[in-house]
Design an enzyme around this catalytic site. Structure first.
Site, mmCIF file in Angstrom:
data_model
loop_
_atom_site.group_PDB
_atom_site.id
_atom_site.type_symbol
_atom_site.label_atom_id
_atom_site.label_comp_id
_atom_site.label_asym_id
_atom_site.label_seq_id
_atom_site.Cartn_x
_atom_site.Cartn_y
_atom_site.Cartn_z
ATOM 1 N N TYR A 147 32.319 25.563 31.752
ATOM 2 C CA TYR A 147 32.249 25.429 33.224
ATOM 3 C C TYR A 147 32.411 23.960 33.629
ATOM 4 C CZ TYR A 147 30.293 26.043 37.967
ATOM 5 O OH TYR A 147 30.085 26.068 39.331
ATOM 6 N N LYS A 151 35.410 22.500 35.902
ATOM 7 C CA LYS A 151 35.186 21.865 37.198
ATOM 8 C C LYS A 151 35.649 20.401 37.193
ATOM 9 C CE LYS A 151 33.476 25.372 39.460
ATOM 10 N NZ LYS A 151 34.157 25.924 40.655
HETATM 11 N N1 LIG Z 1 26.063 28.238 44.112
HETATM 12 C C1 LIG Z 1 26.060 27.095 43.457
HETATM 13 O O1 LIG Z 1 24.984 26.575 43.101
HETATM 14 C C2 LIG Z 1 27.357 26.380 43.133
HETATM 15 C C3 LIG Z 1 27.286 25.043 42.707
HETATM 16 C C4 LIG Z 1 28.448 24.362 42.407
HETATM 17 C C5 LIG Z 1 29.672 25.010 42.535
HETATM 18 N N2 LIG Z 1 29.718 26.302 42.933
HETATM 19 C C6 LIG Z 1 31.035 26.920 43.019
HETATM 20 O O2 LIG Z 1 31.232 27.444 44.315
HETATM 21 C C7 LIG Z 1 32.143 28.540 44.230
HETATM 22 C C8 LIG Z 1 31.490 29.726 44.930
HETATM 23 O O3 LIG Z 1 30.288 30.042 44.251
HETATM 24 P P1 LIG Z 1 29.125 30.896 44.922
HETATM 25 O O4 LIG Z 1 27.837 30.337 44.519
HETATM 26 O O5 LIG Z 1 29.422 31.104 46.366
HETATM 27 O O6 LIG Z 1 29.307 32.247 44.087
HETATM 28 P P2 LIG Z 1 29.319 33.776 44.565
HETATM 29 O O7 LIG Z 1 29.273 34.575 43.315
HETATM 30 O O8 LIG Z 1 28.284 33.997 45.608
HETATM 31 O O9 LIG Z 1 30.764 33.915 45.240
HETATM 32 C C9 LIG Z 1 31.923 33.825 44.471
HETATM 33 C C10 LIG Z 1 32.931 34.846 44.978
HETATM 34 O O10 LIG Z 1 34.108 34.715 44.174
HETATM 35 C C11 LIG Z 1 34.554 36.009 43.824
HETATM 36 N N3 LIG Z 1 35.319 35.951 42.576
HETATM 37 C C12 LIG Z 1 34.852 35.812 41.317
HETATM 38 N N4 LIG Z 1 35.855 35.860 40.430
HETATM 39 C C13 LIG Z 1 36.996 36.029 41.154
HETATM 40 C C14 LIG Z 1 38.359 36.152 40.813
HETATM 41 N N5 LIG Z 1 38.766 36.146 39.527
HETATM 42 N N6 LIG Z 1 39.275 36.291 41.804
HETATM 43 C C15 LIG Z 1 38.869 36.330 43.109
HETATM 44 N N7 LIG Z 1 37.588 36.248 43.499
HETATM 45 C C16 LIG Z 1 36.654 36.096 42.521
HETATM 46 C C17 LIG Z 1 33.287 36.844 43.699
HETATM 47 O O11 LIG Z 1 33.556 38.241 43.805
HETATM 48 C C18 LIG Z 1 32.440 36.288 44.841
HETATM 49 O O12 LIG Z 1 32.655 36.999 46.044
HETATM 50 C C19 LIG Z 1 32.408 28.767 42.744
HETATM 51 O O13 LIG Z 1 33.601 28.128 42.387
HETATM 52 C C20 LIG Z 1 31.237 28.067 42.077
HETATM 53 O O14 LIG Z 1 31.559 27.629 40.773
HETATM 54 C C21 LIG Z 1 28.597 26.995 43.251
#
Ligand SMILES: NC(=O)c1ccc[n+]([C@@H]2O[C@H](COP(=O)([O-])OP(=O)(O)OC[C@H]3O[C@@H](n4cnc5c(N)ncnc54)[C@H](O)[C@@H]3O)[C@@H](O)[C@H]2O)c1
Length: 260
Positions: A147, A151
């Site tokens: 991951y 990133k």
């Molecule tokens: N929540 C955190 O703490 C956090 C921190 C840093 C980065 N992020 C990043 O933010 C982004 C969103 O994360 P989140 O926390 O909202 O997660 P989440 O799981 O709530 O939302 C992610 C969405 O992406 C969709 N998804 C997953 N794989 C997919 C694919 N192959 N094709 C299309 N859609 C797909 C899922 O169905 C979901 O609706 C991600 O890239 C995650 O790595 C999140």
């Protein structure tokens, strides 16, 4: 804000940071289309849901899907690459390469494929803005090897694409959320894989980030107020990066130690 009568496409828009961003954009009057591998319209969202599953890791789905979305809804002038999966925490020797491949495929390769499919069209039209959702994990070290690598790749890719399309009127930027209170994070806490106190202990502000706070940075980077900005990465992390090294010096001070 108006993105010049085009649409804003939000990947991973059914949940979390993507859903919060789609809601904020729709609220301010943009035409928003959300796509997701598990398409579902968040309650109350006025954006358009693309009904077919859209897997950012599938080259065919991405190129056919982007063409079909533009044919149905018009040119994409804003793109938010929010689809992603969290990293599995494993000791190095126990990392399974199928997990490694999945994280790299979705988080890095998927981000690239969607950015390319949309960005090439934007560059031809000489207009557009793209925001990739990276992570502070891509800026620091932690037990989430694939991951973190994915990133870090997204942050660098943001610059290479910004360099490629800057003279064609397309801006490409990233946001790097810290630990953000989404369903994915809450699930990690509920399962015991993550500990809420540990997640906030190193943040200068002593708390998690809310999805709307990440969404606000994304919307700024998409819109006209950031017209001179491309190739940057904005951490939205409640001071996670600022607080990270303080443990080595005895920890962050509490509010009671602040000067009166
Ligand atoms: N929540 C955190 O703490 C956090 C921190 C840093 C980065 N992020 C990043 O933010 C982004 C969103 O994360 P989140 O926390 O909202 O997660 P989440 O799981 O709530 O939302 C992610 C969405 O992406 C969709 N998804 C997953 N794989 C997919 C694919 N192959 N094709 C299309 N859609 C797909 C899922 O169905 C979901 O609706 C991600 O890239 C995650 O790595 C999140």
């Amino acid at each position: 804000m108006s993105l010049d009568s085009g649409i804003v496409l939000v990947t991973g828009g059914s949940r979390g940071i993507g859903a919060a961003t789609a809601a904020l954009l729709a609220e301010q009057g943009d035409r928003v289309v959300i796509v997701d591998i598990a398409p579902e319209k968040p309650e109350g969202l006025t954006a358009t849901l693309w009904p077919e599953p859209f897997d950012v890791a599938s080259e065919d789905r991405v190129s056919n899907g982007i063409a079909a979305i533009e044919a149905a809804h018009g040119p994409i002038t804003g793109l938010v690459n929010a689809a992603g999966v969290f990293g599995k925490m494993h000791p190095v020797e126990r990392i399974r390469m199928d997990n490694w491949d999945r994280e790299l495929d979705i988080d890095l390769r998927g981000t690239f494929m969607v950015a390319r499919a949309v960005g090439v069209r934007m560059a031809q039209r000489k207009h557009g803005a793209i925001v990739n959702v990276a992570s502070v994990a891509g800026m620091t070290s932690g037990p989430i090897h694939a991951y973190a690598a994915a990133k870090a790749g997204v942050i660098r890719l943001t610059q290479t694409l910004a360099g490629s399309w800057g003279r064609s009127g397309v801006r490409v930027n990233a946001v790097s959320p810290g630990f953000t209170r989404t369903v994915a994070l809450e699930a990690g806490i509920a399962s015991g894989a993550l500990n809420a106190d540990n997640l906030t202990r190193s943040t200068a502000m002593g708390r998690l980030v809310e999805p709307i706070e990440v969404a606000r940075a994304i919307v700024w980077l998409l819109g006209p107020h950031s017209s001179g900005v491309t190739g940057i990465n904005i951490p939205v992390d409640a001071g996670f990066l600022a607080g990270l090294a303080w443990d080595a010096y005895g920890g962050l001070p509490g509010p009671e130690t602040a000067a009166p």
